[in-house]
Design a protein around this motif. Structure first.
Motif, PDB file in Angstrom:
ATOM      1  N   TRP A  75      31.183  42.263  30.105  1.00  0.00           N
ATOM      2  CA  TRP A  75      31.651  41.055  29.423  1.00  0.00           C
ATOM      3  C   TRP A  75      33.096  41.236  28.954  1.00  0.00           C
ATOM      4  CZ3 TRP A  75      33.368  39.945  24.505  1.00  0.00           C
ATOM      5  CH2 TRP A  75      33.487  38.597  24.206  1.00  0.00           C
ATOM      6  N   LEU A  76      33.405  42.405  28.395  1.00  0.00           N
ATOM      7  CA  LEU A  76      34.770  42.658  27.922  1.00  0.00           C
ATOM      8  C   LEU A  76      35.777  42.639  29.070  1.00  0.00           C
ATOM      9  CD1 LEU A  76      34.214  45.475  25.283  1.00  0.00           C
ATOM     10  CD2 LEU A  76      34.957  43.125  24.855  1.00  0.00           C
ATOM     11  N   VAL A  77      35.412  43.262  30.185  1.00  0.00           N
ATOM     12  CA  VAL A  77      36.306  43.282  31.344  1.00  0.00           C
ATOM     13  C   VAL A  77      36.520  41.860  31.850  1.00  0.00           C
ATOM     14  CG1 VAL A  77      36.562  44.048  33.737  1.00  0.00           C
ATOM     15  CG2 VAL A  77      35.756  45.643  32.004  1.00  0.00           C
ATOM     16  N   ALA A  78      35.448  41.085  31.918  1.00  0.00           N
ATOM     17  CA  ALA A  78      35.559  39.695  32.383  1.00  0.00           C
ATOM     18  C   ALA A  78      36.434  38.893  31.429  1.00  0.00           C
ATOM     19  CB  ALA A  78      34.174  39.067  32.505  1.00  0.00           C
ATOM     20  N   SER A  79      36.269  39.099  30.138  1.00  0.00           N
ATOM     21  CA  SER A  79      37.072  38.377  29.150  1.00  0.00           C
ATOM     22  C   SER A  79      38.545  38.739  29.258  1.00  0.00           C
ATOM     23  CB  SER A  79      36.578  38.679  27.736  1.00  0.00           C
ATOM     24  OG  SER A  79      35.291  38.171  27.553  1.00  0.00           O
ATOM     25  N   ALA A  80      38.811  40.016  29.497  1.00  0.00           N
ATOM     26  CA  ALA A  80      40.197  40.477  29.616  1.00  0.00           C
ATOM     27  C   ALA A  80      40.883  39.879  30.841  1.00  0.00           C
ATOM     28  CB  ALA A  80      40.241  42.000  29.686  1.00  0.00           C
ATOM     29  N   HIS A  81      40.090  39.543  31.860  1.00  0.00           N
ATOM     30  CA  HIS A  81      40.646  38.958  33.070  1.00  0.00           C
ATOM     31  C   HIS A  81      40.555  37.435  33.066  1.00  0.00           C
ATOM     32  CE1 HIS A  81      40.098  43.129  34.454  1.00  0.00           C
ATOM     33  NE2 HIS A  81      41.193  42.862  35.129  1.00  0.00           N
ATOM     34  N   GLY A  82      40.144  36.850  31.952  1.00  0.00           N
ATOM     35  CA  GLY A  82      40.095  35.409  31.841  1.00  0.00           C
ATOM     36  C   GLY A  82      38.864  34.753  32.408  1.00  0.00           C
ATOM     37  N   PHE A  83      37.840  35.523  32.745  1.00  0.00           N
ATOM     38  CA  PHE A  83      36.597  34.941  33.241  1.00  0.00           C
ATOM     39  C   PHE A  83      35.744  34.558  32.036  1.00  0.00           C
ATOM     40  CE2 PHE A  83      37.505  38.135  36.662  1.00  0.00           C
ATOM     41  CZ  PHE A  83      37.925  37.202  37.597  1.00  0.00           C
ATOM     42  N   HIS A  84      35.240  33.347  32.046  1.00  0.00           N
ATOM     43  CA  HIS A  84      34.431  32.911  30.910  1.00  0.00           C
ATOM     44  C   HIS A  84      32.973  32.715  31.277  1.00  0.00           C
ATOM     45  CE1 HIS A  84      37.934  32.580  28.434  1.00  0.00           C
ATOM     46  NE2 HIS A  84      38.531  31.906  29.405  1.00  0.00           N
ATOM     47  N   GLN A  85      32.639  32.888  32.536  1.00  0.00           N
ATOM     48  CA  GLN A  85      31.249  32.789  32.943  1.00  0.00           C
ATOM     49  C   GLN A  85      30.714  34.183  33.229  1.00  0.00           C
ATOM     50  OE1 GLN A  85      31.404  30.393  36.414  1.00  0.00           O
ATOM     51  NE2 GLN A  85      32.285  31.963  37.695  1.00  0.00           N
ATOM     52  N   ARG A  86      29.410  34.317  33.179  1.00  0.00           N
ATOM     53  CA  ARG A  86      28.796  35.613  33.478  1.00  0.00           C
ATOM     54  C   ARG A  86      28.951  35.893  34.963  1.00  0.00           C
ATOM     55  NH1 ARG A  86      22.637  37.591  33.074  1.00  0.00           N
ATOM     56  NH2 ARG A  86      23.109  39.789  33.156  1.00  0.00           N
ATOM     57  N   ILE A  87      29.477  37.040  35.280  1.00  0.00           N
ATOM     58  CA  ILE A  87      29.727  37.410  36.664  1.00  0.00           C
ATOM     59  C   ILE A  87      28.591  38.295  37.139  1.00  0.00           C
ATOM     60  CG2 ILE A  87      31.282  38.647  38.203  1.00  0.00           C
ATOM     61  CD1 ILE A  87      33.530  37.802  36.336  1.00  0.00           C
ATOM     62  N   GLN A  88      28.018  37.939  38.280  1.00  0.00           N
ATOM     63  CA  GLN A  88      26.914  38.696  38.860  1.00  0.00           C
ATOM     64  C   GLN A  88      27.456  39.635  39.933  1.00  0.00           C
ATOM     65  OE1 GLN A  88      23.702  38.605  37.984  1.00  0.00           O
ATOM     66  NE2 GLN A  88      24.193  37.166  36.373  1.00  0.00           N
TER      67      GLN A  88
END
Length: 99
Positions: A75-88
Motif C-alpha cells: 500500500w505504501l509503495v502504491a501510494s508513493a507512486h500515486g496509485f489509489h486503488q489496490r493493485i493485484q
C-alpha cells in the motif's frame, strides 16, 4: 525477477513456498514493486493455509503478522507512486501459489 519466473504448472510444497518467499523478498529489495510486495503477502498466506505446512502456532502467528506488514508495504509503495486503488499481482504470480 519477473512474473514469468514465478510461474509453476503445479502447486508448491511448503518448502518451495518458503524458498520462493526468499526470492520475492530479494526481488522486492531491488525493484520496490507493489506487485512483489503483494506476492510476498500472498505466499505467506498460502504457506499458512497449506495442508502440509507443519509450523507451530507461534510460527503461523509470526507469518500472519509478516503478511500484514507486506500488505501495508504494498500500500505504501502504491501510494508513493500515486496509485489509489489496490493493485493485484499478475495472474501468473497468483497461479504460482494456487493449490
Amino acid at each position: 525477477m519477473n512474473a514469468r519466473s514465478l510461474h509453476h504448472p503445479h502447486p508448491l510444497a511448503p518448502r518451495e513456498i518458503e524458498a520462493r518467499l526468499g526470492q520475492l523478498i530479494r526481488g522486492y529489495l531491488q525493484l520496490r514493486s507493489t506487485a512483489m510486495a503483494m506476492a510476498v503477502a500472498q505466499h505467506i498466506e498460502a504457506l499458512c493455509a497449506h495442508p502440509d505446512y507443519r509450523g507451530s502456532w507461534e510460527e503461523r502467528c509470526a507469518y500472519r503478522r509478516l503478511a500484514r506488514h507486506w500488505n501495508g508495504l504494498a500500500w505504501l509503495v502504491a501510494s508513493a507512486h500515486g496509485f489509489h486503488q489496490r493493485i493485484q499481482p499478475s495472474t501468473e504470480i497468483r497461479w504460482s501459489i494456487a493449490s
